[in-house]
Scaffold this motif. Structure first.
Motif, short mmCIF file in Angstrom:
data_model
loop_
_atom_site.label_atom_id
_atom_site.label_comp_id
_atom_site.label_asym_id
_atom_site.label_seq_id
_atom_site.Cartn_x
_atom_site.Cartn_y
_atom_site.Cartn_z
N ARG A 275 -9.86 13.28 42.77
CA ARG A 275 -9.86 12.45 41.57
C ARG A 275 -8.44 12.23 41.07
O ARG A 275 -8.06 11.11 40.72
CB ARG A 275 -10.71 13.12 40.48
CG ARG A 275 -11.47 12.14 39.63
CD ARG A 275 -12.43 12.82 38.68
NE ARG A 275 -11.98 14.12 38.22
CZ ARG A 275 -12.65 15.25 38.39
NH1 ARG A 275 -13.79 15.24 39.02
NH2 ARG A 275 -12.18 16.39 37.92
N HIS A 278 -6.64 9.90 43.33
CA HIS A 278 -7.22 8.57 43.22
C HIS A 278 -6.77 7.86 41.95
O HIS A 278 -6.30 6.74 41.98
CB HIS A 278 -8.75 8.73 43.18
CG HIS A 278 -9.44 7.60 43.85
ND1 HIS A 278 -10.50 7.78 44.69
CD2 HIS A 278 -9.22 6.29 43.82
CE1 HIS A 278 -10.88 6.62 45.15
NE2 HIS A 278 -10.14 5.71 44.62
N ASP A 279 -6.95 8.55 40.85
CA ASP A 279 -6.67 7.90 39.58
C ASP A 279 -5.19 7.94 39.24
O ASP A 279 -4.72 7.16 38.42
CB ASP A 279 -7.47 8.59 38.46
CG ASP A 279 -8.96 8.41 38.65
OD1 ASP A 279 -9.32 7.45 39.36
OD2 ASP A 279 -9.74 9.21 38.12
N GLN A 283 -3.03 4.78 42.18
CA GLN A 283 -2.87 3.63 41.28
C GLN A 283 -1.40 3.31 41.04
O GLN A 283 -0.99 2.15 41.02
CB GLN A 283 -3.56 3.90 39.94
CG GLN A 283 -5.00 4.33 40.07
CD GLN A 283 -5.82 3.35 40.87
OE1 GLN A 283 -5.82 2.15 40.58
NE2 GLN A 283 -6.47 3.82 41.91
N GLY A 321 -1.95 3.08 52.63
CA GLY A 321 -2.98 3.25 53.65
C GLY A 321 -3.19 4.70 54.02
O GLY A 321 -4.32 5.19 54.06
N ARG A 324 -4.81 6.67 51.28
CA ARG A 324 -6.25 6.38 51.19
C ARG A 324 -7.01 7.25 52.20
O ARG A 324 -8.03 7.86 51.89
CB ARG A 324 -6.51 4.90 51.46
CG ARG A 324 -7.99 4.61 51.63
CD ARG A 324 -8.37 3.14 51.50
NE ARG A 324 -7.39 2.18 51.96
CZ ARG A 324 -7.19 1.85 53.23
NH1 ARG A 324 -7.90 2.43 54.18
NH2 ARG A 324 -6.29 0.94 53.56
N LYS A 333 -14.94 9.41 48.21
CA LYS A 333 -15.28 8.90 46.89
C LYS A 333 -16.71 8.36 46.86
O LYS A 333 -17.47 8.58 45.93
CB LYS A 333 -14.30 7.77 46.56
CG LYS A 333 -14.52 7.12 45.25
CD LYS A 333 -13.64 7.72 44.21
CE LYS A 333 -14.43 8.41 43.16
NZ LYS A 333 -13.83 9.61 42.71
N VAL A 334 -17.03 7.64 47.92
CA VAL A 334 -18.33 6.97 47.94
C VAL A 334 -19.45 8.00 47.87
O VAL A 334 -20.52 7.74 47.30
CB VAL A 334 -18.47 6.06 49.19
CG1 VAL A 334 -18.25 6.85 50.46
CG2 VAL A 334 -19.79 5.35 49.21
N ASP A 337 -19.73 9.05 44.21
CA ASP A 337 -20.17 7.93 43.37
C ASP A 337 -21.60 7.49 43.66
O ASP A 337 -22.39 7.28 42.76
CB ASP A 337 -19.24 6.72 43.58
CG ASP A 337 -17.98 6.85 42.76
OD1 ASP A 337 -17.83 7.89 42.11
OD2 ASP A 337 -17.16 5.91 42.78
N ARG A 338 -21.90 7.32 44.95
CA ARG A 338 -23.17 6.68 45.28
C ARG A 338 -24.08 7.54 46.14
O ARG A 338 -25.15 7.11 46.53
CB ARG A 338 -22.93 5.34 45.98
CG ARG A 338 -21.85 4.53 45.31
CD ARG A 338 -22.08 3.12 44.95
NE ARG A 338 -23.37 2.55 45.04
CZ ARG A 338 -23.68 1.37 44.51
NH1 ARG A 338 -22.80 0.68 43.87
NH2 ARG A 338 -24.85 0.87 44.62
N ALA A 342 -25.32 5.81 50.46
CA ALA A 342 -24.18 4.94 50.67
C ALA A 342 -23.15 5.58 51.60
O ALA A 342 -22.53 4.90 52.42
CB ALA A 342 -23.51 4.59 49.35
N PRO A 345 -24.14 5.70 55.79
CA PRO A 345 -23.85 4.47 56.54
C PRO A 345 -22.35 4.20 56.68
O PRO A 345 -21.88 3.76 57.72
CB PRO A 345 -24.51 3.38 55.69
CG PRO A 345 -25.58 4.08 54.95
CD PRO A 345 -25.05 5.45 54.67
N GLU A 346 -21.61 4.53 55.62
CA GLU A 346 -20.17 4.32 55.68
C GLU A 346 -19.56 5.21 56.74
O GLU A 346 -18.68 4.81 57.51
CB GLU A 346 -19.58 4.61 54.29
CG GLU A 346 -18.16 4.16 54.12
CD GLU A 346 -17.16 5.29 54.28
OE1 GLU A 346 -15.99 5.05 54.05
OE2 GLU A 346 -17.57 6.41 54.67
N ASP A 349 -20.26 3.86 60.10
CA ASP A 349 -19.41 2.72 60.42
C ASP A 349 -18.07 3.16 61.01
O ASP A 349 -17.43 2.40 61.71
CB ASP A 349 -19.15 1.88 59.17
CG ASP A 349 -20.40 1.12 58.76
OD1 ASP A 349 -21.21 0.82 59.65
OD2 ASP A 349 -20.55 0.84 57.57
N ARG A 350 -17.65 4.37 60.69
CA ARG A 350 -16.38 4.86 61.20
C ARG A 350 -16.51 5.43 62.60
O ARG A 350 -15.51 5.73 63.24
CB ARG A 350 -15.83 5.96 60.28
CG ARG A 350 -15.37 5.43 58.95
CD ARG A 350 -15.09 6.55 57.98
NE ARG A 350 -14.29 6.03 56.86
CZ ARG A 350 -13.03 6.35 56.64
NH1 ARG A 350 -12.42 7.19 57.43
NH2 ARG A 350 -12.37 5.83 55.65
#
Lengths: 460, 214
Positions: A275, A278-279, A283, A321, A324, A333-334, A337-338, A342, A345-346, A349-350
């Motif tokens: 966190r 990230h924040d 940023q 990059g 991240r 994060k995902v 959060d979700r 979520a 599947p993410e 995808d990797r």
């Protein structure tokens, strides 16, 4: 306030515990005690204590005779007879030596007998002796060097002295004396005189107080017997039960809990770091790179300054990059959060190997379950990509009651072996921390099926 | 209209927008303020961070979807901190996905491209971040498996809001070839051939994004 106050207060909980009594003391608190089997069991325990104590006293004579002789000598000295000091010391030394040398050998089988006898009045216990190898010497050495043996020895000494005497006294003073007193009318009727110091009774009519006293003694016998038997049983438990394993077990439970706490703490810390990065840093970096981008536009095209800014801009983007990727590696994060629907599947995808994902979860799961499941999925997909030589993978996540079931099935070559490499073991460890388990089926030639089951209490 | 909770980035973004000739009616720091500010100013375009106070979840997204319901066709560009195709799908479900942008926050770094994205969305285009697109193209078990490699490339660029001529240039093919690919894509995705070119493109992109592994 005009609240009614005459509603009956909830009564105290019913006396006694639910279910049958397990010890004489518990039985004492029930109303049916005098009619239950407990008075008889307690009496039986006391009577058998007397028998065992007496037999042991006799059997132990070969190793106790010097001490007994010493006792006699001391008694005689009290009445004025003289004994040389060396004799007394020799008797004492020989007595102690014999007792310490052979006492434990007797104590070990006696302890076994006593644990068996204890079952008459208490739940069964196990002894705390270590298993030993073959051979008499090995056995003797193990027994003489473990606490359980010496506790049994202490019990043996108490048994032949205090316990024996107390049991005998209780049996004599209550049931035996009580019965005798009740019988006094009959005895005097036969013409004998009953002598109870300092009184003598010779007429059946005069024995009424004795009959009453006898009745009282017999009535309280069950209670006294139960209390004495319980006290003896507690002593036996204290000295003959395997406390070591119990302590070990409670320590193990504590270790397991603390391991889970540690994992939780790590997880919380990772989220915090994620966190913050990230924040914070991310940023600021984006903001910085954006400013560079703007400055680059203002620089004269083709100038040195423009080229420098372009290079700095490119580097800033590269840093963004990699940051991240780092942040994602710390904690996706995902996922926070979700949730898994979520994040899985993410994750898929990797994966370089094509993955079909099916997530069927009606609710968000507790954070530690989500992160463990994500870790398992990431590790399994990683393994598939590295070792399986698979063309496709299925990844399923679903709830079976209160258990999260996560399964990966690949069409690779199989033969995955937890013995080789630490990946699968680490995975099983990670799942074990949250009380789950990992099942693996991987015959040579495939398919490999890895299933993780993670208990998942309904989140409050 | 601009909503972003990080003060530094918000100011930076406002500067960027002005630099490219946008007028920033108001720059706000949370979703509540965004909804109020939109009501007050009636902007032509909304740029919003997805993750904002108070819960740092998807407040910005929720607000954007709500705004799109109240003002159909209000162009919205949502900035996301990570690739999450379900965000894109939610946005695209409003008003046929026209005038929608879903891009990673770090795209603002490429200032000129970002300004270009905003302009395209403002004109009613649909712009989806290449990373999201790349992720979706790799998904198996979807309608997209029917497409050839080249057709997927074309569709991906289409989803990024590129024009036919730009696609032709990027893939180094002729423009008529691009048109032919698009026709094949529409056919393979069972999309009706009638309607305007823009409609059909948007439909293709939507189908593309709504596709979920079964």
């Amino acid at each position: 306030m005009s609240e009614q106050t005459d509603t009956p207060a909830p009564g105290p909980p019913a006396p006694g515990r639910a279910g049958p009594a397990r010890t004489p003391l518990e039985a004492l608190r029930t109303r049916r005690f005098p009619l239950s089997s407990w008075p008889w069991r307690s009496l039986g325990y006391l009577a058998s204590s007397v028998v065992v104590g007496t037999v042991l006293t006799t059997l132990l004579l070969p190793i106790t005779f010097p001490l007994l002789a010493l006792g006699t000598a001391v008694e005689e000295m009290a009445t004025g007879r003289d004994h040389p000091t060396w004799l007394l010391i020799t008797l004492l030394a020989a007595g102690l030596a014999l007792l310490l040398a052979f006492g434990p050998l007797v104590a070990v089988p006696v302890a076994r007998l006593e644990r068996w006898r204890l079952r008459l009045v208490h739940p069964p216990i196990t002894g705390g002796h270590r298993p030993t190898g073959r051979g008499v010497l090995v056995w003797v050495r193990a027994r003489y060097t473990e606490p359980a043996t010496w506790r049994a020895f202490a019990y043996l000494l108490l048994l032949v002295t205090v316990v024996d005497a107390v049991s005998w006294s209780v049996l004599y003073l209550f049931p035996a004396l009580g019965a005798y007193l009740l019988a006094t009318p009959a005895i005097t009727a036969l013409g004998r005189t009953v002598t109870l110091f300092p009184w003598a009774f010779d007429a059946p009519g005069a024995t009424l107080p004795l009959v009453l006293a006898g009745a009282v003694l017999l009535l309280v016998t069950p209670y006294v017997a139960a209390i004495t038997a319980h006290a003896h049983a507690v002593l036996a438990r204290l000295l003959l039960e395997d406390h070591g394993t119990e302590e070990l077990r409670s320590e193990l439970v504590e270790v397991t809990r603390s391991r889970a706490r540690l994992v939780d703490a790590f997880e919380t810390e990772r989220r915090r770091i994620e966190r913050d990065l990230h924040d914070g840093a991310q940023q600021q970096l984006i903001s910085l790179a954006m400013q560079i981008g703007l400055a680059r536009m203002d620089a004269p095209p083709g100038s040195d300054m423009e080229r420098t800014l372009a290079s700095v801009h490119g580097q800033a983007k590269e840093i963004i990059g990699s940051l991240r990727e780092i942040v994602h590696g710390i904690h996706p994060k995902v996922l926070s959060d979700r949730g898994l629907p979520a994040a899985l599947p993410e994750l898929a995808d990797r994966s370089p190997v094509p993955v079909r994902v099916r997530v069927d979860l009606p609710r968000r799961l507790p954070a530690h379950v989500e992160s463990t499941a994500y870790y398992v999925a990431a590790e399994s997909l990683g393994n598939v990509a590295k070792h399986a030589g698979a063309r496709s993978v299925r990844l399923n996540a679903s709830l079976d009651g209160d258990t999260l079931v996560l399964e990966t099935v690949d069409d690779g070559r199989g033969g995955a072996d937890p013995e080789r490499g630490t990946g699968l073991t680490g995975l099983a460890d990670r799942v074990a921390v949250v009380g789950g388990r990992v099942l693996l089926s991987s015959p040579a030639g495939g398919p490999t099926r890895l299933r993780a089951e993670i208990p998942c209490p309904p989140s409050g | 209209m601009l909503a972003e909770d990080g003060a530094l980035l918000r100011e930076g973004l406002a500067g960027l927008l002005r630099r490219f000739g946008f007028e920033v009616a108001e720059a706000v720091g949370d979703a509540e303020a965004l909804v109020e500010a939109v009501a007050a100013h009636g902007p032509d375009l909304v740029v919003t961070d997805i993750r904002m106070p108070p819960d740092f979840g998807d407040e910005g997204l929720r607000a954007a979807v709500r705004l799109r319901r109240e003002r159909p066709g209000l162009p919205v560009v949502a900035l996301s901190q990570y690739v999450e195709s379900s965000y894109a799908a939610e946005l695209l479900d409003s008003h046929d996905g026209r005038g929608i942008g879903y891009v990673l926050k770090e795209r603002v770094v490429d200032v000129a491209d970002f300004a270009d994205t905003l302009r395209r969305v403002h004109r009613g285009g649909t712009v989806i971040d290449p990373a999201v697109v790349r992720q979706l193209v790799r998904r198996r078990g979807t309608l997209l498996e029917r497409l050839s490699e080249r057709e997927r490339e074309v569709l991906a660029l289409l989803a990024e809001g590129r024009s036919n001529s730009r696609i032709a240039r990027d893939l180094v093919i002729s423009e008529p070839t691009v048109g032919k690919h698009i026709g094949n894509i529409l056919a393979k995705l069972d999309l009706p051939p009638e309607g305007t070119d823009v409609d059909r493109r948007v439909m293709a992109v939507l189908t593309y994004l709504r596709e979920r592994p079964e």
